[in-house]
Design a protein around this motif. Structure first.
Motif, PDB file in Angstrom:
ATOM      1  N   THR A 334      -2.735  -9.407 -16.399  1.00  0.00           N
ATOM      2  CA  THR A 334      -2.814  -8.795 -15.074  1.00  0.00           C
ATOM      3  C   THR A 334      -3.380  -9.749 -14.034  1.00  0.00           C
ATOM      4  O   THR A 334      -3.669  -9.337 -12.914  1.00  0.00           O
ATOM      5  CB  THR A 334      -3.700  -7.538 -15.127  1.00  0.00           C
ATOM      6  OG1 THR A 334      -5.028  -7.902 -15.553  1.00  0.00           O
ATOM      7  CG2 THR A 334      -3.137  -6.526 -16.102  1.00  0.00           C
ATOM      8  N   SER A 335      -3.554 -11.010 -14.385  1.00  0.00           N
ATOM      9  CA  SER A 335      -4.145 -11.965 -13.453  1.00  0.00           C
ATOM     10  C   SER A 335      -3.232 -12.179 -12.250  1.00  0.00           C
ATOM     11  O   SER A 335      -2.037 -12.432 -12.387  1.00  0.00           O
ATOM     12  CB  SER A 335      -4.375 -13.308 -14.158  1.00  0.00           C
ATOM     13  OG  SER A 335      -4.920 -14.255 -13.275  1.00  0.00           O
ATOM     14  N   GLY A 336      -3.798 -12.041 -11.049  1.00  0.00           N
ATOM     15  CA  GLY A 336      -3.051 -12.263  -9.819  1.00  0.00           C
ATOM     16  C   GLY A 336      -2.178 -11.110  -9.388  1.00  0.00           C
ATOM     17  O   GLY A 336      -1.420 -11.248  -8.422  1.00  0.00           O
ATOM     18  N   LEU A 337      -2.253  -9.965 -10.063  1.00  0.00           N
ATOM     19  CA  LEU A 337      -1.416  -8.821  -9.721  1.00  0.00           C
ATOM     20  C   LEU A 337      -2.251  -7.751  -9.033  1.00  0.00           C
ATOM     21  O   LEU A 337      -3.456  -7.643  -9.254  1.00  0.00           O
ATOM     22  CB  LEU A 337      -0.764  -8.236 -10.981  1.00  0.00           C
ATOM     23  CG  LEU A 337       0.080  -9.191 -11.833  1.00  0.00           C
ATOM     24  CD1 LEU A 337       0.609  -8.449 -13.057  1.00  0.00           C
ATOM     25  CD2 LEU A 337       1.217  -9.785 -11.035  1.00  0.00           C
ATOM     26  N   ASP A 338      -1.594  -6.941  -8.193  1.00  0.00           N
ATOM     27  CA  ASP A 338      -2.291  -5.822  -7.577  1.00  0.00           C
ATOM     28  C   ASP A 338      -2.549  -4.740  -8.619  1.00  0.00           C
ATOM     29  O   ASP A 338      -1.995  -4.769  -9.720  1.00  0.00           O
ATOM     30  CB  ASP A 338      -1.469  -5.262  -6.414  1.00  0.00           C
ATOM     31  CG  ASP A 338      -0.110  -4.753  -6.864  1.00  0.00           C
ATOM     32  OD1 ASP A 338      -0.018  -3.579  -7.247  1.00  0.00           O
ATOM     33  OD2 ASP A 338       0.847  -5.550  -6.864  1.00  0.00           O
ATOM     34  N   SER A 339      -3.409  -3.776  -8.275  1.00  0.00           N
ATOM     35  CA  SER A 339      -3.860  -2.785  -9.255  1.00  0.00           C
ATOM     36  C   SER A 339      -2.716  -1.917  -9.773  1.00  0.00           C
ATOM     37  O   SER A 339      -2.679  -1.560 -10.953  1.00  0.00           O
ATOM     38  CB  SER A 339      -4.941  -1.893  -8.631  1.00  0.00           C
ATOM     39  OG  SER A 339      -4.431  -1.215  -7.486  1.00  0.00           O
ATOM     40  N   THR A 340      -1.746  -1.589  -8.906  1.00  0.00           N
ATOM     41  CA  THR A 340      -0.636  -0.747  -9.339  1.00  0.00           C
ATOM     42  C   THR A 340       0.266  -1.488 -10.320  1.00  0.00           C
ATOM     43  O   THR A 340       0.657  -0.953 -11.363  1.00  0.00           O
ATOM     44  CB  THR A 340       0.189  -0.288  -8.126  1.00  0.00           C
ATOM     45  OG1 THR A 340      -0.666   0.404  -7.213  1.00  0.00           O
ATOM     46  CG2 THR A 340       1.321   0.631  -8.558  1.00  0.00           C
ATOM     47  N   THR A 341       0.591  -2.737 -10.010  1.00  0.00           N
ATOM     48  CA  THR A 341       1.415  -3.535 -10.918  1.00  0.00           C
ATOM     49  C   THR A 341       0.680  -3.800 -12.221  1.00  0.00           C
ATOM     50  O   THR A 341       1.269  -3.784 -13.303  1.00  0.00           O
ATOM     51  CB  THR A 341       1.802  -4.867 -10.252  1.00  0.00           C
ATOM     52  OG1 THR A 341       2.400  -4.601  -8.984  1.00  0.00           O
ATOM     53  CG2 THR A 341       2.790  -5.640 -11.113  1.00  0.00           C
ATOM     54  N   ALA A 342      -0.641  -4.054 -12.126  1.00  0.00           N
ATOM     55  CA  ALA A 342      -1.433  -4.271 -13.338  1.00  0.00           C
ATOM     56  C   ALA A 342      -1.434  -3.025 -14.217  1.00  0.00           C
ATOM     57  O   ALA A 342      -1.327  -3.125 -15.452  1.00  0.00           O
ATOM     58  CB  ALA A 342      -2.863  -4.655 -12.963  1.00  0.00           C
ATOM     59  N   LEU A 343      -1.532  -1.854 -13.607  1.00  0.00           N
ATOM     60  CA  LEU A 343      -1.493  -0.608 -14.370  1.00  0.00           C
ATOM     61  C   LEU A 343      -0.144  -0.442 -15.060  1.00  0.00           C
ATOM     62  O   LEU A 343      -0.068  -0.013 -16.215  1.00  0.00           O
ATOM     63  CB  LEU A 343      -1.766   0.578 -13.442  1.00  0.00           C
ATOM     64  CG  LEU A 343      -1.738   1.966 -14.085  1.00  0.00           C
ATOM     65  CD1 LEU A 343      -2.827   2.095 -15.132  1.00  0.00           C
ATOM     66  CD2 LEU A 343      -1.885   3.053 -13.025  1.00  0.00           C
ATOM     67  N   ARG A 344       0.919  -0.826 -14.369  1.00  0.00           N
ATOM     68  CA  ARG A 344       2.246  -0.713 -14.971  1.00  0.00           C
ATOM     69  C   ARG A 344       2.394  -1.671 -16.151  1.00  0.00           C
ATOM     70  O   ARG A 344       3.027  -1.338 -17.169  1.00  0.00           O
ATOM     71  CB  ARG A 344       3.304  -1.007 -13.902  1.00  0.00           C
ATOM     72  CG  ARG A 344       4.718  -0.690 -14.330  1.00  0.00           C
ATOM     73  CD  ARG A 344       5.685  -0.757 -13.164  1.00  0.00           C
ATOM     74  NE  ARG A 344       5.440   0.341 -12.239  1.00  0.00           N
ATOM     75  CZ  ARG A 344       5.036   0.177 -10.982  1.00  0.00           C
ATOM     76  NH1 ARG A 344       4.825  -1.024 -10.518  1.00  0.00           N
ATOM     77  NH2 ARG A 344       4.837   1.215 -10.207  1.00  0.00           N
TER      78      ARG A 344
END
Length: 754
Positions: A334-344
């Motif tokens: 999840t490095s460098g990703l926004d919280s929504t994309t990281a959750l996905r």
């Protein structure tokens, strides 16, 4: 409440009273042994089957609401229904709804009645299939643009991973002293199939090192402890069972998403599958990860526009799950990703784990929505274990040792603060306060905050005294699986996804597709054609049958040998240093043999290397008025091509040996300059003690061959250089072609072993 006169108001009031009676019956059922599922079923279906659930997902709720007649009856009836429902809810005694279970059951009954009130009846068999409503249900992959589908693959071999007292240190060699630095100190834990384990801790705590150790990426004598896979030690045959996603997205920028996954499938999937079946598996992975919309888009890179960061990360995950691995390791997915994309991304990992895979990932600082998604958690601090267990029980453990947040705080932030020794807004146990009074300095007493070193020491001692022994006892017990499954972990035969010829063919076409953009870039074509035009203008119609007037044209031939010796060297130097990360990643996964990669990598450049020299000679040859003969023209092309592949071999050898662009460029500059000066044009009478140098120069042999092709019918010597039969020069150039590449291959093999 005032009694309405109209029939519509009477009907609404009757329904409202019915709602109150239903809710009262639900509360009575809560106090009785009757299950909440029966209450919900009776409230919705009017006597549906026992055990049916009235909970609904977001998607099903929307579908039911749209199908309900009440949605089309006008705003007045709808608002009246909502107002009456709320007024009825206000009549309940708050004491009856004190427990969370009561609230859940009451909401279940309320939801079931609201559907019956609108005139919509849910079939009992559909009620049983409905899932609990969740705010985290994402019906649509916003980034991919369509609903993701589940990938149905063959069963996964379950692997139970255990590690006990794992230690790791690196040796730092100085000028005078050698220092051993502890990276990991006694890490113990385990993870079962179907679970997601998160490795969390501050930067430099050893997360990536532990992940690499568990994934078999580090095999050094400085490793201590025990790591077993189904009670078996690690072996290189486990590579086909392990998927490892690195923190950096190592992908070819000019390949599309579909091409990237298709080539990975052809190289990694078993030989028993056909090419069509492997390509279909790649398409299935694209559908599972929600990459349909961008499957024909280039991956992209620093100078190439491509897919987004979240899509790139999912492509990296797809490269590993395409082989249906038993173990999947991910370094900072999840490095460098926004919280929504990281959750996905993490939800994707959960879907992967549900198929029976064991998933281990490092994560720096998950959001409050992300943290509950992990089944198990390892918290590291300065290489020591601060917590291992269920992620949902981590806060309870730290509360039991006297460390609790004083304000509302993300559990991940709370634990990272503890791991860093920062106890701001965190309660400190009395034992730690006593240590502060004894050991802290006067300045620290004023702040009344323990030093980070004291906090770390306390957390390590607390875990070792309370948890470690119990965990070690659990790990000593044998894994509860069949001996047949245990034996499958370590096979005696190394399995490749394709034969040597198959690997060569796949890598050849992949390299051709990847590098055609660089070879035929506008800048490169402009550079070659502009140089050819300038040379043609400077040597315009310089051909003559008079040997005395051919000295100027001999200078043109020497420049051609220098230009097509210099150009390929500095292009080939970047080959292996730039692809080192990709080579290391793919070789660690046993995607192909090193020999197949090397031969494919060097031969895929040959068709591309021939096109630009032909364009160059088509311009220069006729503008300068060289020998107008079809055979002479093609012999000139062959001679230049021999020079190119010999020079390219030198560049490959220098790059593979040094693997450092600055050092390689410096060495190549000195070597090419030396070969050019010893090429036989600038100096005729070379001293004997250094005259041997010219025989190592491909410029010298190319120059002599060009003179032979152009002027063998005119003279036996041009500009002091004797024209001979040329067989010796061809043999030396061919020896350089093979010798330099053999040196490059041995250098790559040495790098891999090191």
């Amino acid at each position: 409440m005032e009694k309405p006169n109209s029939s519509t108001s009477s009907l609404i009031r009757t329904k409202s009273d019915q709602f109150v009676e239903t809710m009262a019956a639900a509360l009575a059922a809560m106090k009785s042994p009757v299950s909440s599922g029966e209450v919900a079923a009776s409230a919705v279906g009017g006597g549906g089957p026992e055990g049916s659930s009235s909970f609904h997902s977001r998607k099903s709720s929307r579908g039911l609401a749209s199908a309900s007649p009440g949605r089309s009856s006008g705003h007045i009836g709808k608002n009246t229904h909502i107002r009456k429902s709320r007024s009825a809810q206000m009549k309940f005694d708050v004491d009856d709804l004190s427990s969370s279970a009561a609230l859940s059951r009451a909401s279940s009954a309320s939801l079931g009645f609201s559907f019956s009130f609108t005139g919509f009846t849910v079939p009992p068999d559909e009620i049983a299939d409905m899932k609990p409503y969740s705010d985290e249900d994402i019906p649509e992959d916003l980034e991919a643009g369509m609903q993701k589908t589940k990938l149905h693959t063959e069963p996964t071999l379950p692997i139970y991973l255990k590690f006990t007292d794992v230690t790791y240190k690196v040796v730092l060699k100085g000028i005078r002293t050698t220092l051993d630095k502890e990276i990991l100190n006694g890490i113990t834990g385990s993870i079962d199939p179907g679970e997601v384990l998160a490795l969390m801790g501050p930067s430099g705590s050893g997360k990536t090192s532990l992940l690499s150790l568990l994934g078999g990426r580090i095999r050094e004598p400085t490793i201590g402890g025990s790591i077993t896979y189904n009670d078996q030690p690690y072996s290189k045959y486990l590579k086909s069972r392990i998927g490892f996603v690195t923190q950096d997205d190592v992908l070819f920028p000019h390949l599309t998403v579909k091409e990237t996954l298709s080539y990975a499938a052809r190289l990694r999937l078993p030989r028993t599958l056909t090419k069509q079946e492997k390509d279909q598996r790649a398409i299935d992975v694209i559908c599972e990860l929600g990459l349909e919309r961008c499957q024909d888009t280039m991956i992209g890179g620093s100078f190439v526009r491509g897919v987004s960061g979240g899509e790139r990360k999912r492509v990296c995950i797809g490269n590993e799950i395409i082989i249906n691995p038993s173990l999947l390791f991910l370094d900072e997915p999840t490095s460098g990703l926004d919280s929504t994309t990281a959750l996905r991304i993490v939800k994707t990992l959960h879907d992967i784990a549900e198929a029976g895979k064991t998933v281990i990932t490092t994560i720096h600082q998950p959001s409050s929505r992300l943290f509950p998604k992990f089944d198990k958690l390892i918290l590291l601090g300065k290489g020591s274990l601060l917590y291992f267990g269920k992620a949902s029980e981590a806060m309870l453990y730290f509360a039991s040792i006297g460390c609790s947040p004083l304000i509302a705080m993300n559990p991940a932030e709370f634990m990272l603060d503890l791991a860093n020794g920062n106890v701001t807004d965190i309660s400190v146990p009395s034992e730690l306060e006593d240590r502060v009074q004894i050991e802290n300095s006067e300045a620290e007493r004023k702040s009344e905050k323990p030093a980070p070193a004291l906090v770390h020491e306390y957390l390590v001692e607390a875990y070792e005294t309370r948890v470690v022994e119990n965990e070690k006892k659990k790990l000593r017990s044998p894994t509860p699986i069949d001996e047949e499954i245990k034996s499958k972990v370590c096979t005696t035969k190394r399995e490749w996804g394709a034969s040597w010829c198959g690997q060569y063919s796949i890598l050849f076409w992949r390299g051709l597709k990847e590098r055609r953009h660089d070879y035929f870039s506008c800048l490169r074509i402009t550079q070659v054609l502009a140089t050819a035009t300038i040379l043609g203008l400077l040597w315009w119609k310089s051909g003559s049958n008079n040997p005395e007037k051919l000295q100027d044209q001999a200078g043109l031939l020497f420049f051609i040998s220098v230009f097509w010796g210099f150009f390929p060297v500095f292009t080939a130097i970047f080959t292996f240093p730039q692809e080192r990360a990709m080579l290391s990643k793919e070789r660690a996964a046993d995607m192909y043999r090193l020999s197949a990669y090397f031969v494919a990598r060097t031969t895929s450049d040959l068709p591309l290397d021939l096109i630009l020299p032909v364009l160059f000679l088509l311009v220069v040859y006729f503008m300068a008025g060289l020998r107008m003969n079809v055979g002479s023209f093609f012999l000139t092309v062959v001679t230049v091509f021999l020079c190119i592949i010999a020079a390219q071999g030198l560049g490959l050898a220098i790059g593979a040996t040094l693997m450092d662009l600055k050092k390689a460029t410096t060495l190549a500059s000195v070597t090419v300059m030396t070969f050019m000066l010893a090429g036989g044009y600038f100096v005729k009478n070379v001293p004997v003690f250094i005259s041997w140098l010219r025989y190592l120069s491909f410029n010298y042999h190319t120059y002599k061959l060009l003179l032979k092709v152009q002027y063998e019918h005119i003279s036996h010597s041009i500009d002091g250089v004797k024209i001979v039969d040329g067989y010796e020069e061809v043999g030396v150039l061919l020896a350089m072609v093979v010798g330099y590449r053999l040196l490059a291959y041995l250098s790559l093999r040495r790098m891999e072993l090191r």
